[in-house]
Motif scaffolding. Sequence first.
Motif, PDB file in Angstrom:
ATOM      1  N   ARG A   3       0.815  -1.224   0.000  1.00  0.00           N
ATOM      2  CA  ARG A   3       0.000   0.000   0.000  1.00  0.00           C
ATOM      3  C   ARG A   3       0.846   1.271   0.000  1.00  0.00           C
ATOM      4  O   ARG A   3       0.375   2.325  -0.383  1.00  0.00           O
ATOM      5  CB  ARG A   3      -0.933   0.015   1.217  1.00  0.00           C
ATOM      6  N   HIS A   4       2.076   1.126   0.455  1.00  0.00           N
ATOM      7  CA  HIS A   4       2.951   2.299   0.513  1.00  0.00           C
ATOM      8  C   HIS A   4       4.254   1.951  -0.191  1.00  0.00           C
ATOM      9  O   HIS A   4       5.009   1.113   0.287  1.00  0.00           O
ATOM     10  CB  HIS A   4       3.224   2.676   1.977  1.00  0.00           C
ATOM     11  N   GLN A  33      -1.953   3.682  -1.087  1.00  0.00           N
ATOM     12  CA  GLN A  33      -2.159   4.901  -0.300  1.00  0.00           C
ATOM     13  C   GLN A  33      -0.995   5.888  -0.401  1.00  0.00           C
ATOM     14  O   GLN A  33      -1.172   7.080  -0.183  1.00  0.00           O
ATOM     15  CB  GLN A  33      -2.413   4.537   1.160  1.00  0.00           C
ATOM     16  N   THR A  34       0.198   5.356  -0.655  1.00  0.00           N
ATOM     17  CA  THR A  34       1.363   6.235  -0.820  1.00  0.00           C
ATOM     18  C   THR A  34       2.114   5.827  -2.084  1.00  0.00           C
ATOM     19  O   THR A  34       2.409   4.646  -2.278  1.00  0.00           O
ATOM     20  CB  THR A  34       2.345   6.099   0.369  1.00  0.00           C
ATOM     21  N   ILE A  76      -4.623  10.070  -3.110  1.00  0.00           N
ATOM     22  CA  ILE A  76      -3.403   9.315  -2.806  1.00  0.00           C
ATOM     23  C   ILE A  76      -2.313  10.292  -2.337  1.00  0.00           C
ATOM     24  O   ILE A  76      -2.285  11.448  -2.760  1.00  0.00           O
ATOM     25  CB  ILE A  76      -2.917   8.516  -4.048  1.00  0.00           C
ATOM     26  N   LYS A  77      -1.449   9.766  -1.460  1.00  0.00           N
ATOM     27  CA  LYS A  77      -0.339  10.595  -0.998  1.00  0.00           C
ATOM     28  C   LYS A  77       0.846  10.383  -1.950  1.00  0.00           C
ATOM     29  O   LYS A  77       1.389   9.283  -2.047  1.00  0.00           O
ATOM     30  CB  LYS A  77       0.047  10.172   0.419  1.00  0.00           C
ATOM     31  N   ARG A 258       4.983   1.297   6.245  1.00  0.00           N
ATOM     32  CA  ARG A 258       4.767   2.715   6.014  1.00  0.00           C
ATOM     33  C   ARG A 258       5.851   3.495   6.736  1.00  0.00           C
ATOM     34  O   ARG A 258       6.204   3.173   7.868  1.00  0.00           O
ATOM     35  CB  ARG A 258       3.385   3.068   6.599  1.00  0.00           C
TER      36      ARG A 258
END
Length: 267
Positions: A3-4, A33-34, A76-77, A258
Amino acid sequence: MIRHNYHTHTFRCGHAVGEDEEYVLEAIGAGMQTLGFSDHVMLENISQPRVRGDFELTENYFSSIRDLQEKYKERIKILLGFEAEPFEDYFPYYKMLLESKKIDYLILGNHCALEDGKIVYFFSKNTSKENLIAYKNTLIKGMRTGLFLYVAHPDYFMGGYPVFDRTCKIISEEICDCAKELNIPLELNLAAIRRGKVQLGSETRYLYPYIEFWKIAKKKGCKVILGLDAHGPKELTHRANDLGIKMAKELNLDIVDRLEVHNYFKK
Ligand SMILES: [Zn+2]
Ligand SMILES: [Zn+2]
């Protein structure tokens, strides 16, 4: 599922494909997410076509990623960084980039060494014990600067070395001891897993990750992060990435998924 991800390249390096926005859309589609862009650092006075972009591309890289960061901030980051070699001559430049917040982070990719403005070792072409020692010394020097969020593919030296001998074991222990001491994560890199196994010496294996290295990292209690090292948008979601996740689980590594980029570098 990762996810990251902090290890993503762009077409500027000359050996990656796709538009920057395509990576972002692929990541959003996959529920990431990242997405950290960490293209090969572009350096003044160093020309390495198809290895890194020319220095003149730097501003274009910065503005493109910052625009995307803003455009997709609700979804999203996005982070802006570089994968950079620990070239001492450029440490002041790296420091300036971080302090001025032109970039968010650096990851340490020790592909080659620079002496007197010339590339003197290629660590993917390890053929000697001397080269292995140079790899380790260069890497540790970089780790100790505090400039880097994590160490990309610390077992990169096995990409050109046929057997994990005594020297490999010793340098792996030193690298892992240093990572533990500094609390800097080591990246289990998925790029070479996607390329599949190859014959090297008498072994058929991935160039990296190299299992013996990661057993040492486990034993020493190092923190480990998975890195996609994507050189194309579709590599973010490639099926073979799951093999790396499986490998990390089987080795029972201490995974961090993360990272906080904003406070790791202290002036
Ligand atoms: Zn690359
Ligand atoms: Zn790399």
